[in-house]
Design a protein around this motif. Structure first.
Motif, PDB file in Angstrom:
ATOM      1  N   PHE A 156       0.841  -1.190   0.000  1.00 45.60           N
ATOM      2  CA  PHE A 156       0.000   0.000   0.000  1.00 45.60           C
ATOM      3  C   PHE A 156       0.882   1.248   0.000  1.00 45.60           C
ATOM      4  N   SER A 157       0.506   2.218  -0.818  1.00 47.49           N
ATOM      5  CA  SER A 157       1.225   3.489  -0.845  1.00 47.49           C
ATOM      6  C   SER A 157       0.839   4.315   0.373  1.00 47.49           C
ATOM      7  N   LEU A 158       1.800   5.059   0.898  1.00 50.82           N
ATOM      8  CA  LEU A 158       1.537   5.926   2.035  1.00 50.82           C
ATOM      9  C   LEU A 158       0.372   6.862   1.731  1.00 50.82           C
ATOM     10  N   GLY A 159      -0.618   6.878   2.602  1.00 52.90           N
ATOM     11  CA  GLY A 159      -1.792   7.728   2.418  1.00 52.90           C
ATOM     12  C   GLY A 159      -2.958   7.055   1.748  1.00 52.90           C
ATOM     13  N   SER A 160      -2.730   5.902   1.094  1.00 49.17           N
ATOM     14  CA  SER A 160      -3.839   5.169   0.476  1.00 49.17           C
ATOM     15  C   SER A 160      -4.642   4.455   1.564  1.00 49.17           C
ATOM     16  N   MET A 161      -5.762   3.879   1.184  1.00 41.76           N
ATOM     17  CA  MET A 161      -6.635   3.227   2.159  1.00 41.76           C
ATOM     18  C   MET A 161      -6.399   1.716   2.171  1.00 41.76           C
ATOM     19  N   ILE A 162      -6.404   1.162   3.374  1.00 39.95           N
ATOM     20  CA  ILE A 162      -6.231  -0.283   3.580  1.00 39.95           C
ATOM     21  C   ILE A 162      -7.577  -0.849   4.035  1.00 39.95           C
ATOM     22  N   PRO A 163      -8.295  -1.568   3.169  1.00 37.84           N
ATOM     23  CA  PRO A 163      -9.613  -2.104   3.548  1.00 37.84           C
ATOM     24  C   PRO A 163      -9.471  -3.404   4.357  1.00 37.84           C
ATOM     25  N   LEU A 171     -13.402  -1.799   8.144  1.00 38.08           N
ATOM     26  CA  LEU A 171     -12.519  -0.729   8.589  1.00 38.08           C
ATOM     27  C   LEU A 171     -11.667  -0.275   7.410  1.00 38.08           C
ATOM     28  N   SER A 172     -11.636   1.031   7.184  1.00 37.22           N
ATOM     29  CA  SER A 172     -10.789   1.606   6.147  1.00 37.22           C
ATOM     30  C   SER A 172      -9.673   2.387   6.831  1.00 37.22           C
ATOM     31  N   LEU A 173      -8.464   1.824   6.802  1.00 38.05           N
ATOM     32  CA  LEU A 173      -7.314   2.457   7.435  1.00 38.05           C
ATOM     33  C   LEU A 173      -6.527   3.236   6.410  1.00 38.05           C
ATOM     34  N   GLN A 174      -6.139   4.449   6.750  1.00 36.11           N
ATOM     35  CA  GLN A 174      -5.252   5.182   5.860  1.00 36.11           C
ATOM     36  C   GLN A 174      -3.826   4.733   6.135  1.00 36.11           C
ATOM     37  N   ALA A 175      -3.130   4.315   5.067  1.00 40.62           N
ATOM     38  CA  ALA A 175      -1.774   3.795   5.227  1.00 40.62           C
ATOM     39  C   ALA A 175      -0.909   4.817   5.950  1.00 40.62           C
ATOM     40  N   PHE A 176      -0.340   4.408   7.052  1.00 41.84           N
ATOM     41  CA  PHE A 176       0.327   5.295   7.999  1.00 41.84           C
ATOM     42  C   PHE A 176       1.841   5.245   7.826  1.00 41.84           C
TER      43      PHE A 176
END
Length: 317
Positions: free
Chosen positions: A155-162, A227-232
């Motif tokens: 996942f790219s930084l800032g993208s969403m992780i479902p 849960l939608s996590l923003q790549a941290f």
């Protein structure tokens, strides 16, 4: 044996003063572990597989043997879901020590993950009975539209992780699935040397939503949560594992200890995801949340621990 699974068993490092032979047989939904020892340096009755005692202990003149038969989902056996595999992991430990040394022997079963596998969702139309039946929890990284399990874990930084989680309730009364605690770590097992990044803390508070765009997504059923996590910005380029505590709970009995809260940046306050009118339950998210003391229904079977990964977060090119 189901045709789409390939069973593989493997043992990891062994640390103990005793010279024991350990064998692991992986079944379709369970593992059988045999601990055999000739020098009898460890009391076999003190051995544990996860948190389960031996199914059978045999003491012979030339040694001892302990056998464990455990179904996946019991004995604190952890499931790790990756793009290609399902791993079921736990360890043999001892409640007593021998000459100052402790027993620690990780064991695992690894399976090829079916291409069409996804967390099964509860269908209320098929639910007819009430009671205290067994619960089966599921959790996985998903495609952006949650239509299938993710085919990539980068996942790219800032993208969403479902992320999707669900529980099969079988004959249990209808329950609400919650994520009680989640933390990102650089290791598949949490330990003193693990780097950690908190995601959900304080019994259901999505603390990451206070500084990112991470959020819970609308439920389609009580028994699932998305849960939608923003790549941290954490362990960039390294393997990252997400450790979560799942709990299934009476939807009519939410309190400060059983809830799903996220931060509303527009109004600068915590909101209860399932019922904003009860958002006062989230007022403890910045302090210390405590639940009411009450008798839980089959408390020993209402929660589960999951580990997702490894996934990798990369800088935008």
């Amino acid at each position: 044996m189901t045709s789409f699974l390939i069973f593989v068993c493997f043992n990891l490092a062994f640390f103990s003063v005793s010279q024991a032979a350990v064998t692991v047989d992986c079944g379709k939904n369970s593992m059988s572990v045999r601990w055999a020892e000739t020098q009898s340096q460890v009391d076999p009755y003190s051995l544990l597989l996860g948190d389960c005692s031996p199914t059978q202990v045999t003491i012979k003149p030339f040694g001892t043997e302990a056998v464990f038969n455990a179904e996946f989902g019991a004995c604190t056996i952890r499931r790790l879901v990756t793009v290609s595999q399902m791993l079921f992991e736990t360890e043999i430990t001892s409640t007593t020590t021998s000459k100052g040394s402790s027993v620690y022997y990780p064991v695992s079963c690894a399976y090829d993950r079916p291409e069409d596998w996804a967390p099964p969702l509860y269908d209320p139309l098929l639910f007819h009975t009430h009671g205290q039946g067994d619960l089966n929890f599921h959790m996985a990284l998903m495609m952006d539209d949650f239509s299938a399990v993710a085919t990539s874990t980068t996942f790219s930084l800032g993208s969403m992780i479902p992320i999707a989680a669900s529980v099969d309730q079988h004959s249990h009364q209808p329950l609400l699935l919650l994520l009680e605690e989640c933390v990102a770590s650089t290791t598949p097992e949490l330990g003193p040397d693990s780097q950690m990044y908190p995601l959900i803390t304080n019994k259901g508070c999505l603390v990451d939503s206070k500084k990112t765009n991470s959020k819970f997504l609308p439920r389609s059923q009580m028994s699932e949560i998305r849960l939608s996590l923003q790549a941290f910005k954490f362990a960039i380029g390294e393997d990252v594992y997400i450790h979560c505590e799942l709990v299934a709970w009476d939807p009519k009995d939410l309190d400060g200890g059983k809830k799903a809260c996220q931060y509303d940046k527009t109004n600068s306050r915590w909101m209860l995801f399932d019922d904003p009118s009860q958002s006062s339950l989230c007022s403890c998210c910045d302090t210390n949340c405590q639940g009411r003391k009450k008798r839980e229904l089959a408390a020993e079977s209402l929660d589960s621990t999951y580990v997702l990964g490894p996934l990798v977060i990369v800088e935008n090119s």
